[in-house]
Design a protein around this motif. Sequence first.
Motif, short mmCIF file in Angstrom:
data_model
loop_
_atom_site.label_atom_id
_atom_site.label_comp_id
_atom_site.label_asym_id
_atom_site.label_seq_id
_atom_site.Cartn_x
_atom_site.Cartn_y
_atom_site.Cartn_z
N ARG B 105 0.47 -1.23 -0.16
CA ARG B 105 0.06 -0.05 0.13
C ARG B 105 0.96 1.52 0.32
N THR B 106 0.40 2.41 -0.93
CA THR B 106 1.20 3.50 -0.53
C THR B 106 0.27 4.59 -0.95
N GLU B 107 0.71 5.70 0.07
CA GLU B 107 0.06 7.06 0.69
C GLU B 107 0.89 7.81 0.26
N TYR B 108 -0.21 9.17 -0.83
CA TYR B 108 0.75 9.99 -1.34
C TYR B 108 0.62 10.84 -0.44
N VAL B 109 1.74 11.34 0.64
CA VAL B 109 1.93 12.65 1.48
C VAL B 109 3.91 13.07 1.24
N SER B 110 3.67 14.91 1.19
CA SER B 110 4.90 15.62 1.43
C SER B 110 4.97 15.59 2.84
N VAL B 111 5.98 14.16 3.13
CA VAL B 111 6.67 14.66 3.93
C VAL B 111 7.61 15.41 4.36
N THR B 112 7.90 16.31 3.60
CA THR B 112 8.79 17.37 4.18
C THR B 112 8.26 18.90 4.26
N SER B 113 6.60 18.74 3.94
CA SER B 113 6.25 19.69 5.13
C SER B 113 4.64 19.09 5.83
N ALA B 114 5.00 17.95 6.11
CA ALA B 114 4.29 17.61 6.87
C ALA B 114 4.68 17.27 8.35
N THR B 115 4.39 17.19 9.19
CA THR B 115 4.50 17.06 10.64
C THR B 115 5.32 15.77 10.65
N THR B 116 6.94 15.48 11.96
CA THR B 116 6.95 14.44 11.64
C THR B 116 6.33 13.74 12.01
N GLU B 117 5.30 13.84 13.48
CA GLU B 117 3.63 13.13 13.90
C GLU B 117 3.09 12.78 12.78
N ASP B 118 2.87 13.81 11.47
CA ASP B 118 2.36 13.23 10.91
C ASP B 118 2.30 11.93 9.81
N ALA B 119 4.04 12.14 9.75
CA ALA B 119 4.60 11.57 8.80
C ALA B 119 4.62 9.84 9.41
N ILE B 120 5.04 9.94 10.64
CA ILE B 120 5.13 8.26 11.17
C ILE B 120 3.84 8.00 11.31
N SER B 121 2.68 8.88 11.77
CA SER B 121 1.09 8.31 11.79
C SER B 121 1.45 7.61 10.82
N CYS B 122 1.36 8.26 9.44
CA CYS B 122 1.65 7.37 8.34
C CYS B 122 1.46 6.25 8.08
N CYS B 123 2.68 5.47 8.65
CA CYS B 123 4.17 4.99 8.57
C CYS B 123 3.21 3.69 9.64
N ALA B 124 2.72 4.50 10.32
CA ALA B 124 2.00 3.60 11.78
C ALA B 124 0.23 3.37 10.92
N ARG B 125 0.12 3.77 9.94
CA ARG B 125 -0.92 3.43 9.29
C ARG B 125 -1.21 2.23 8.61
N LEU B 126 -0.40 2.07 7.40
CA LEU B 126 -0.30 1.30 5.87
C LEU B 126 0.88 0.14 6.90
N MET B 127 1.49 0.44 8.44
CA MET B 127 1.72 -0.65 8.68
C MET B 127 0.97 -1.57 9.67
N ASP B 128 0.11 -0.82 9.80
CA ASP B 128 -1.12 -1.45 10.79
C ASP B 128 -2.35 -2.44 9.49
N GLN B 129 -2.65 -1.50 8.88
CA GLN B 129 -3.15 -2.55 7.41
C GLN B 129 -1.94 -3.43 6.59
N ALA B 130 -1.15 -3.52 6.16
CA ALA B 130 -0.50 -4.18 6.13
C ALA B 130 -0.54 -5.08 7.10
N ARG B 131 -0.96 -5.45 8.18
CA ARG B 131 -0.36 -6.45 9.41
C ARG B 131 -2.00 -7.03 9.63
#
Lengths: 393, 393
Positions: B105-131
């Motif tokens: 799964r891919t999420e298009y998100v501008s990591v450079t302009s997002a907050t670190t927390e938001d970027a990492i939440s995106c990682c967490a969401r994708l990992m949770d979906q994969a699981r």
Amino acid sequence: MQSTHLREHNLSTILRAVVSSPSPLSRAALAKQTRLTKPTVSKLVEELIGAHLIQEDAPVRSGAGRPMVPLLPAMDTLAAIGIEVAADHVVCLAVDLAGRTLSRRTEYVSVTSATTEDAISCCARLMDQARGEVGHLPIAGVVAAIPGRIAPDGDHVLSAPNLGWDRVPFVSLLREHPALADLSVRAQNDNRLSVLTELDQRPGESFIYIRGYTGVGGAVVIDGELLDGVHGWAGEFGHTVVQPGGDRCLCGRRGCLEAYISYHSLRERAGLGDDVLIDDLIDALARSGDRAEVIGTIGRSLGLAVANAMNVLDVSTVVLSGYLAPIAEEISPVVRETVDRHALAAEAGPITLERSDDLEDPALRGAARAALQPVLSAPGRWIERAARSHMDA
Amino acid sequence: MQSTHLREHNLSTILRAVVSSPSPLSRAALAKQTRLTKPTVSKLVEELIGAHLIQEDAPVRSGAGRPMVPLLPAMDTLAAIGIEVAADHVVCLAVDLAGRTLSRRTEYVSVTSATTEDAISCCARLMDQARGEVGHLPIAGVVAAIPGRIAPDGDHVLSAPNLGWDRVPFVSLLREHPALADLSVRAQNDNRLSVLTELDQRPGESFIYIRGYTGVGGAVVIDGELLDGVHGWAGEFGHTVVQPGGDRCLCGRRGCLEAYISYHSLRERAGLGDDVLIDDLIDALARSGDRAEVIGTIGRSLGLAVANAMNVLDVSTVVLSGYLAPIAEEISPVVRETVDRHALAAEAGPITLERSDDLEDPALRGAARAALQPVLSAPGRWIERAARSHMDA
């Protein structure tokens, strides 16, 4: 077959341990260090003593137990010859297994202006004299330290700009001297030989070793092992580019580190002769009497080459040797500033910049040490050979 | 203790051989390849089959002898998760031991302009979906591919300029998501993960691997082994200096290779957005419609960094990957000319310049592959853990 292999491996492990130990080892300490059983160690040690490769020192009594018998590399039982060819002299050293000097002779000759044949005759003459001086001792090998690129066969010098040598069949030319025909000779890069003593002092460490001499060279050490590279040329920091399109180097390339900081290039810039000390050379280069500018140029160029190498290797320690050792303290702040500015490793903590505790002539000592390799890596074969030549005699 | 160690070592040797073999191996072929005895191999293979780490394929009869039973890595018995964080998207991949995709799964998100927390939440969401998508399968591990320097603990991202990250406690922040608290996560540099597939294709080789992506990174491979370096940062060619005092790099330094040839820097120069293809980017940069000038700039900068690395490492092969792969043929003549001018290795013969046969997403695939490591390096421990969780269930 398998067991001959294993025996050779174990003999070599024990002999190397005895030769490289900073203080004499007992049989028990050897067993511990080599992880071989005590009976195996005892048996192999007897064999090495019988072959005159190890000798026992006087027993030492401590406490109530059995006295400990220190083991030492045998003295005066064989010779290894190192020879160093530099721009203005050739020097030859014979050592025994214990590293003691048996013979040492220097001839001052301008290798750069002499013909290759004359320079090699000078090598042959010195080797022949060394052999005369070690008398009846068997010769383990001969290694020549050359400031240049050596072909992987160890026979040909591909290029040694500081000697004015280009594609010189060094070993073949030496062999034309009848007195040397039976000797096994190899050529090796001088900087890679210089680092060998440093390896002993830094077991298991990873570092960049840079040696300033007529040229600038070095070696890469990873986890205590010398990085060879595909042709045995790893560590040629002197020809990494610090100024694209910059000054012409003696090697013909442009912008090499060597073009900015080698002894040769500094001397050319100062218009001084061969025998000037680095300290006086820097003073001569400091036009307004201010050394800082000269030190700055050397330090920034060196720092850039070091930072680039660090980014490739991820190593945090640099050891400066040759003419860079006496000025290491003086150039360190500039080198460090440049490295901090460009090396990623500096993000993880301060880099370590040290000067080599060079023995006198590290390349020459390294060459003699490398010439011992045939015995150290295959003592069994050496013992057989010695037995055969004894029967022949 | 010793025998547990030996058993783990042998299990790992066999499992790795089965997983990395390009074609299925029989027990006899495994014994030959691993140099273990046939009875030992048979016993360990049974154990690995029982633990669902290896599976048997249909027997193949050839000639009169017993049919050969091909062994394969088990399919659909466990999952490993790789996640890649790029400047403009995050992508998550789950594979099984056979390397088959279980979820992606891919999420298009501008990591450079997002907050670190938001970027990492995106990682967490994708990992949770994969699981969720791998269902009941046990998870061997999670590895995140990050374009930056990772602390040796694998937890902290020290700097990832292309994400705008500086000292981000990546793993701790991920752990704050309750659904992931039980997963073992490590961060690794994206380029060092990308090279893993290349290692399989070039067993025992020595080469420099340079990957052009948002930034420029790479890896050093010596005799088939990835060079780690002191902090795991070896191969950072992108921050070697090709122009002292030159252009400012996104990392803050001056004159880095990356400042001249990274996708980011080329795009900035062309004033183009994120989604331009390298071919169009070069056309856009060629003012007079002549690509040669742009290719020349890229090739000369890259060639200089390659030559400098070659002089340090004495390696003769360069593999170009990422956006450098599609233009490898076009830039090769300029790269080669520059390398020939500066690399000593060129004295020994032509250097080899190749393009990587990159799979799609080599960093992501490499991350998933690296996430399998806990099973591959300690199958015995994995088997015990699986047995315990089975008893708990």
